[in-house]
Design a protein around this motif. Structure first.
Motif, PDB file in Angstrom:
ATOM      1  N   TYR A 123     105.975 151.431  57.393  1.00  0.00           N
ATOM      2  CA  TYR A 123     104.600 150.968  57.210  1.00  0.00           C
ATOM      3  C   TYR A 123     104.299 150.550  55.784  1.00  0.00           C
ATOM      4  O   TYR A 123     103.205 150.114  55.479  1.00  0.00           O
ATOM      5  CB  TYR A 123     103.623 152.067  57.665  1.00  0.00           C
ATOM      6  CG  TYR A 123     103.833 152.389  59.121  1.00  0.00           C
ATOM      7  CD1 TYR A 123     103.498 151.447  60.091  1.00  0.00           C
ATOM      8  CD2 TYR A 123     104.395 153.601  59.520  1.00  0.00           C
ATOM      9  CE1 TYR A 123     103.726 151.710  61.433  1.00  0.00           C
ATOM     10  CE2 TYR A 123     104.616 153.868  60.853  1.00  0.00           C
ATOM     11  CZ  TYR A 123     104.278 152.927  61.813  1.00  0.00           C
ATOM     12  OH  TYR A 123     104.502 153.179  63.128  1.00  0.00           O
ATOM     13  N   ASN A 124     105.244 150.728  54.885  1.00  0.00           N
ATOM     14  CA  ASN A 124     105.070 150.262  53.518  1.00  0.00           C
ATOM     15  C   ASN A 124     106.449 149.846  53.003  1.00  0.00           C
ATOM     16  O   ASN A 124     107.084 150.548  52.224  1.00  0.00           O
ATOM     17  CB  ASN A 124     104.475 151.383  52.647  1.00  0.00           C
ATOM     18  CG  ASN A 124     103.918 150.822  51.359  1.00  0.00           C
ATOM     19  OD1 ASN A 124     104.207 149.668  50.990  1.00  0.00           O
ATOM     20  ND2 ASN A 124     103.138 151.622  50.664  1.00  0.00           N
ATOM     21  N   PRO A 125     106.920 148.675  53.475  1.00  0.00           N
ATOM     22  CA  PRO A 125     108.330 148.306  53.303  1.00  0.00           C
ATOM     23  C   PRO A 125     108.776 148.198  51.850  1.00  0.00           C
ATOM     24  O   PRO A 125     109.980 148.143  51.580  1.00  0.00           O
ATOM     25  CB  PRO A 125     108.432 146.934  53.976  1.00  0.00           C
ATOM     26  CG  PRO A 125     107.135 146.667  54.621  1.00  0.00           C
ATOM     27  CD  PRO A 125     106.136 147.662  54.167  1.00  0.00           C
ATOM     28  N   LYS A 126     107.806 148.206  50.922  1.00  0.00           N
ATOM     29  CA  LYS A 126     108.206 148.173  49.522  1.00  0.00           C
ATOM     30  C   LYS A 126     108.869 149.474  49.104  1.00  0.00           C
ATOM     31  O   LYS A 126     109.625 149.508  48.128  1.00  0.00           O
ATOM     32  CB  LYS A 126     106.968 147.971  48.653  1.00  0.00           C
ATOM     33  CG  LYS A 126     106.530 146.526  48.541  1.00  0.00           C
ATOM     34  CD  LYS A 126     105.209 146.521  47.813  1.00  0.00           C
ATOM     35  CE  LYS A 126     105.101 145.366  46.853  1.00  0.00           C
ATOM     36  NZ  LYS A 126     103.846 145.464  46.098  1.00  0.00           N
ATOM     37  N   ILE A 127     108.556 150.559  49.793  1.00  0.00           N
ATOM     38  CA  ILE A 127     109.128 151.853  49.426  1.00  0.00           C
ATOM     39  C   ILE A 127     110.485 152.002  50.109  1.00  0.00           C
ATOM     40  O   ILE A 127     110.570 152.045  51.338  1.00  0.00           O
ATOM     41  CB  ILE A 127     108.184 152.995  49.816  1.00  0.00           C
ATOM     42  CG1 ILE A 127     106.860 152.842  49.053  1.00  0.00           C
ATOM     43  CG2 ILE A 127     108.816 154.356  49.527  1.00  0.00           C
ATOM     44  CD1 ILE A 127     105.815 153.858  49.402  1.00  0.00           C
ATOM     45  N   LEU A 164     113.910 154.611  43.235  1.00  0.00           N
ATOM     46  CA  LEU A 164     113.491 155.720  42.373  1.00  0.00           C
ATOM     47  C   LEU A 164     112.029 156.112  42.605  1.00  0.00           C
ATOM     48  O   LEU A 164     111.587 157.180  42.212  1.00  0.00           O
ATOM     49  CB  LEU A 164     113.695 155.334  40.893  1.00  0.00           C
ATOM     50  CG  LEU A 164     115.160 155.296  40.457  1.00  0.00           C
ATOM     51  CD1 LEU A 164     115.311 154.542  39.149  1.00  0.00           C
ATOM     52  CD2 LEU A 164     115.713 156.705  40.327  1.00  0.00           C
ATOM     53  N   TRP A 165     111.280 155.208  43.223  1.00  0.00           N
ATOM     54  CA  TRP A 165     109.866 155.502  43.491  1.00  0.00           C
ATOM     55  C   TRP A 165     109.689 156.764  44.345  1.00  0.00           C
ATOM     56  O   TRP A 165     108.665 157.425  44.289  1.00  0.00           O
ATOM     57  CB  TRP A 165     109.199 154.299  44.169  1.00  0.00           C
ATOM     58  CG  TRP A 165     107.713 154.453  44.246  1.00  0.00           C
ATOM     59  CD1 TRP A 165     106.974 154.828  45.319  1.00  0.00           C
ATOM     60  CD2 TRP A 165     106.791 154.304  43.164  1.00  0.00           C
ATOM     61  NE1 TRP A 165     105.653 154.902  44.986  1.00  0.00           N
ATOM     62  CE2 TRP A 165     105.512 154.585  43.660  1.00  0.00           C
ATOM     63  CE3 TRP A 165     106.934 153.957  41.809  1.00  0.00           C
ATOM     64  CZ2 TRP A 165     104.370 154.531  42.874  1.00  0.00           C
ATOM     65  CZ3 TRP A 165     105.798 153.895  41.025  1.00  0.00           C
ATOM     66  CH2 TRP A 165     104.536 154.192  41.555  1.00  0.00           C
ATOM     67  N   ALA A 166     110.722 157.053  45.142  1.00  0.00           N
ATOM     68  CA  ALA A 166     110.619 158.232  46.020  1.00  0.00           C
ATOM     69  C   ALA A 166     110.314 159.504  45.240  1.00  0.00           C
ATOM     70  O   ALA A 166     109.781 160.474  45.785  1.00  0.00           O
ATOM     71  CB  ALA A 166     111.908 158.402  46.816  1.00  0.00           C
ATOM     72  N   VAL A 208     102.073 163.391  49.197  1.00  0.00           N
ATOM     73  CA  VAL A 208     103.040 162.479  49.813  1.00  0.00           C
ATOM     74  C   VAL A 208     103.558 161.541  48.725  1.00  0.00           C
ATOM     75  O   VAL A 208     103.111 161.616  47.587  1.00  0.00           O
ATOM     76  CB  VAL A 208     102.384 161.638  50.937  1.00  0.00           C
ATOM     77  CG1 VAL A 208     102.039 162.497  52.131  1.00  0.00           C
ATOM     78  CG2 VAL A 208     101.148 160.910  50.409  1.00  0.00           C
ATOM     79  N   ILE A 209     104.497 160.655  49.083  1.00  0.00           N
ATOM     80  CA  ILE A 209     104.974 159.671  48.119  1.00  0.00           C
ATOM     81  C   ILE A 209     103.787 158.813  47.660  1.00  0.00           C
ATOM     82  O   ILE A 209     102.944 158.417  48.466  1.00  0.00           O
ATOM     83  CB  ILE A 209     106.071 158.783  48.746  1.00  0.00           C
ATOM     84  CG1 ILE A 209     107.326 159.629  48.985  1.00  0.00           C
ATOM     85  CG2 ILE A 209     106.395 157.593  47.845  1.00  0.00           C
ATOM     86  CD1 ILE A 209     108.460 158.881  49.593  1.00  0.00           C
ATOM     87  N   ALA A 210     103.736 158.558  46.355  1.00  0.00           N
ATOM     88  CA  ALA A 210     102.570 157.892  45.794  1.00  0.00           C
ATOM     89  C   ALA A 210     102.431 156.481  46.332  1.00  0.00           C
ATOM     90  O   ALA A 210     103.419 155.792  46.581  1.00  0.00           O
ATOM     91  CB  ALA A 210     102.681 157.862  44.279  1.00  0.00           C
ATOM     92  N   ASP A 211     101.181 156.065  46.493  1.00  0.00           N
ATOM     93  CA  ASP A 211     100.892 154.703  46.887  1.00  0.00           C
ATOM     94  C   ASP A 211     100.980 153.825  45.633  1.00  0.00           C
ATOM     95  O   ASP A 211     100.174 153.973  44.712  1.00  0.00           O
ATOM     96  CB  ASP A 211      99.478 154.668  47.485  1.00  0.00           C
ATOM     97  CG  ASP A 211      99.056 153.257  47.850  1.00  0.00           C
ATOM     98  OD1 ASP A 211      99.840 152.319  47.597  1.00  0.00           O
ATOM     99  OD2 ASP A 211      97.944 153.099  48.378  1.00  0.00           O
ATOM    100  N   PRO A 212     101.937 152.888  45.575  1.00  0.00           N
ATOM    101  CA  PRO A 212     102.144 152.117  44.344  1.00  0.00           C
ATOM    102  C   PRO A 212     100.979 151.185  44.014  1.00  0.00           C
ATOM    103  O   PRO A 212     100.902 150.668  42.909  1.00  0.00           O
ATOM    104  CB  PRO A 212     103.427 151.318  44.633  1.00  0.00           C
ATOM    105  CG  PRO A 212     103.584 151.336  46.103  1.00  0.00           C
ATOM    106  CD  PRO A 212     102.933 152.568  46.612  1.00  0.00           C
TER     107      PRO A 212
END
Lengths: 452, 390
Positions: free
Chosen positions: A69-73, A130-132, A141-145
């Motif tokens: 749902y957020n393919p950038k991650i 590395l955003w993970a 949760v994993i941050a929303d960029p």
């Protein structure tokens, strides 16, 4: 802005240090695990979309799967080698991607982090997986960029039971830690680094370009949630980003060495032959890390600490965010009332309650099993949670609002400031044996679904 | 032993012959053995404390007052009939009078609890073990057993189970039992006939059977302070402290109650915030009364005032019940203070209710959620203001 200054000391008075046996000795070795996995289940709420096939060769840093749902991650392979299995569970849920490691690790290309705008840096962190490491409050949760957080919070010590000494672990990676901070401070308004009053590592105390805060007191002083609450609490509509020391180091390695290197120092603690520090990699096989035979019928192998870790067994793997392995005695045997049960003297049992000698006398460490030590009961005892919960939040009342799912009330009582781990000690001391972290997690998921 | 238990447990398990009665055997089993349940979610380790040990501690704290109560029942009895008896005889006589009441209270209360547990398929919770002992201790010794049974059953049913069982009650269960009898059978719960066990024998001349509070409430109509001196001479401070005066079974010995208070406070089972503020509230009211001094009752010294009646017992064992008390830490100060304040106020102002403690605590039970509401409201406002400033 290349200045660093020390601000006030925060004295945490409410809390509890659970004194367990099996603190890691400062003696380290290196573990190469041949078998490494990445588990989408390490990232709460993630629906993965797998991009590799079984049998495919990957490099360390190649993308294995992305957030549907957020393919950038994206999520990368920790080692180079062959994808041996995509393990699926019920409803074909992806449980783990197994990689058989090469003898010599080859790394995927890394972009140049040295220059770029905020957006470009974030873009690069996203591309490389590395955003993970970047997580956010609220919701844990994993941050929303796409958000602009009020700050990034990094905790430079861990106060949980048998936690490793970060001073010792950062020593070898000091330059990477600073390089990571140098990059991260460009994408957030301010970086808050919290150290313990006893912290000695120059990597922390002399960190450049960050605000350093000193904390003292018992667990959960080292929890980043506690630190945010005292430094700059989160209001409705605000976001704070958080990252562990291991994440900062991994980013520093990407900056300086141009490698996706998620190797890390971890502590092996608890009921093992020789508690010690080892260098290994996220996703390594427990059997390799432990290097001894453990009877899983009698012992529980946990990736993480005793309060918040995951039970994985010897055939499980080190979690993405974990820097500790804890082995505990299982507690599946009934305890007779007078010898070990509720009417015993309890000389061998640890407790925060004054009903047991452990709460009266000193510094003895205890062997703690995983027995529930009672049965689930109505929420009757008041005041005990408040003694271990250093937030200006009413723990019992917010938990009740979570149990009856009143979104409005949860918000008023401060749900945006908390994560499941903040309630771990409450859960530990609870006389009524209520599973609080589960309740908090459920409530956060609900709020995220309904309100965002 | 473990094997034996597992064997007799079998027919009670799912699919077994007596499946419905599982809560009964489960209660026995978990009494003897902490079950081998390991944690499965959240924290892998859990504190050694459980509700059984907590409740048991309350019972231990009650024991000194209960044992002294037994002695005092005998002591008052032999005093009334004019026979001299050894302390042991007094105690044994008292025990024969008190133990049936305790048994009836437990039987009636647990009976109702068991029925509800079986209907609701819940495990039996430990709460009533304490209520079941509190009820006898706040009754006059001459209360008939059938009344104890009715009152206990009423209290468990209407004060607890209809609200959802353990942990959900608004009012203190034991006090509801007493209030029920007080209003349903007033002649059996007050006056001069109920506080001393006569056992059908004739009292000696000059014996009144009255309690200090009964005598004191008569003073509100008096104006000379000699009347007060007469009463205080009859119930000297020391006797009131040790407990050799007539009264409800468990309430007379302030010394034993203080021992219980020490146990509860040192183990942190009871909140010191509630307890201390209750005594402070009662003491302050008494001081205000002595300053006012409109009648001899008001002139009673504050320390004597709180040594009489059920004030101490209520302040140690009733007000600190965590379920019916205020649940926020600041709320506990307000809650305890007002309850103590009102207890003395009702006692002195209303001769029809010589024992104001019961009324005051029940009233504050009803007010507790409101106190919490405002305390939590302040926290909520603080959070909102913080946002505005940010």
């Amino acid at each position: 802005m290349n200045m660093s200054f020390k601000s006030q000391t925060f004295r945490i008075r409410k809390g509890l240090d659970i004194r367990l046996k099996g603190q890691a000795e400062k003696m380290d070795k290196i573990v190469h695990s041949k078998h490494v996995v990445v588990k989408p289940t390490d990232f709460h709420g993630l629906t993965p979309k797998v991009l590799v096939k079984e049998g495919e060769s990957v490099k360390a840093g190649s993308v294995l799967f992305i957030d549907k749902y957020n393919p950038k991650i994206v999520f990368a392979a920790p080692v180079s080698g062959k994808v041996t299995q995509i393990e699926r569970g019920d409803k074909r849920k992806v449980l783990a991607i197994h990689v058989e490691a090469d003898e010599l690790i080859s790394y995927a290309d890394m972009p140049n982090f040295q220059m770029g705008t905020r957006d470009e840096i974030i873009e690069k962190l996203l591309q490389t997986g590395l955003w993970a490491f970047m997580r956010q409050r609220p919701f844990d949760v994993i941050a929303d960029p796409n958000t602009l957080p009020k700050a990034l919070f990094v905790s430079a010590f861990d106060s949980s039971p048998l936690a490793p000494d970060f001073d010792y672990m950062v020593e070898k990676d000091a330059k990477y830690f600073q390089a990571g901070l140098d990059l991260l401070k460009q994408i957030v308004p301010v970086v808050h680094l919290s150290v313990h009053q006893k912290t000695t590592a120059p990597a922390f105390l002399q960190a450049q370009g960050v605000q350093i805060h000193t904390f003292e007191g018992p667990h959960p002083a080292g929890n980043v949630g506690t630190q945010i609450h005292h430094i700059d609490p989160i209001n409705k509509g605000e976001t704070a980003w958080v990252m562990g020391v291991q994440g900062v180091i991994a980013i520093g390695k990407a900056v300086l060495d141009k490698k996706y290197d998620v190797s890390r120092w971890i502590a092996i603690t608890g009921e093992v032959e020789k508690p010690c520090y080892v260098k290994t990699i996220a996703g390594a096989l427990m059997q390799d890390i432990l290097a001894q035979n453990i009877d899983t019928a009698q012992y529980r192998v946990i990736s993480g600490n005793a309060l918040t870790g995951d039970q994985v067994g010897t055939k499980g793997y080190l979690g993405f965010y974990h820097h500790q392995v804890t082995v505990l005695l299982e507690g599946k045997e009934p305890k007779f009332v007078l010898t070990e049960g509720w009417l015993s003297l309890g000389l061998k049992r640890f407790s925060n309650s004054k009903l047991y000698p452990a709460a009266w006398f000193g510094n003895k460490t205890y062997q703690h099993d995983t027995n529930l030590n009672g049965e689930e009961r109505a929420f009757v005892v008041t005041g005990e949670l408040e003694r271990v919960f250093p937030f200006d939040i009413y723990p019992m009342q917010i938990l009740k609002s979570m149990m009856y799912q009143d979104l409005d009330e949860m918000e008023k009582l401060g749900i945006y400031e908390v994560a499941p781990e903040d309630f771990a000690l409450c859960e530990y001391v609870c006389t009524s044996k209520i599973n609080m972290q589960e309740i908090v997690r459920g409530a956060l998921d609900l709020v995220q679904k309904e309100c965002v | 032993m473990r094997q034996f238990l597992d064997n007799i447990k079998k027919p009670f398990e799912k699919g077994g012959k007596y499946e419905r009665f599982f809560p009964l055997i489960d209660a026995l089993d978990t009494f003897l053995y902490t079950p081998g349940h390991a944690t499965h979610s959240g924290s892998h380790i859990r504190d050694a404390v459980d509700l059984k040990r907590t409740m048991f501690t309350v019972i231990v704290a009650l024991l000194p007052a209960l044992l002294f109560g037994m002695f005092n029942v005998g002591y008052q009895h032999f005093l009334a009939i004019g026979t001299s008896a050894s302390h042991l005889d007094s105690f044994l006589y008292g025990a024969t009078q008190v133990l049936p009441i305790v048994l009836v209270s437990y039987a009636a209360g647990l009976g109702v609890e068991f029925v509800f547990c079986i209907i609701n398929r819940h495990a039996i919770q430990e709460g009533f073990l304490v209520s079941g002992l509190l009820i006898p201790m706040i009754m006059p010794i001459e209360t008939p057993l059938w009344m104890i049974a009715i009152a206990t059953a009423f209290a468990v049913l209407f004060a607890k189970e209809v609200f959802g069982g353990t942990g959900m009650n608004v009012f203190n269960v034991a006090l509801i039992a007493r209030a029920f009898l007080f209003f349903a059978y007033p002649t059996k719960m007050s006056g001069d006939k109920v506080w001393v066990a006569l056992d059908g024998q004739n009292a000696v001349d000059g014996f009144t059977g009255a309690t200090a509070l009964g005598d004191l409430s008569a003073l509100t109509a008096e104006s000379s302070s000699d009347a007060l001196l007469q009463v205080t001479a009859k119930y000297p401070l020391w006797d009131a402290f040790i407990g050799t005066i007539p009264g409800s079974i468990g309430e007379t010995s302030k010394l034993c109650i203080l021992i219980g208070a020490a146990i509860l406070l040192l183990t942190r089972v009871a909140s010191w915030k509630t307890m201390i503020s209750f005594f402070f509230g009662g003491f302050l009211m008494s001081v205000l009364f002595t300053i006012w001094g409109a009648n001899p009752y008001m002139q009673l010294a504050p320390w004597h005032q709180i040594m009489l009646g059920g004030f101490m017992f209520g302040g140690v064992f009733m007000i600190t019940d965590p379920v019916s008390s205020a649940q926020t830490e600041q709320g506990k100060y307000i809650y305890g203070f007002l309850a103590g304040f009102l207890a003395i106020l009702i006692r002195v102002f209303n001769p029809a209710y010589p024992e104001g403690v019961m009324m005051a605590i029940l009233f504050m039970n009803a007010m507790a959620p409101m106190i919490d509401h405002y305390v939590i409201g302040a926290n909520i406002n603080k959070r909102l203001n913080r946002k505005k400033q940010a």
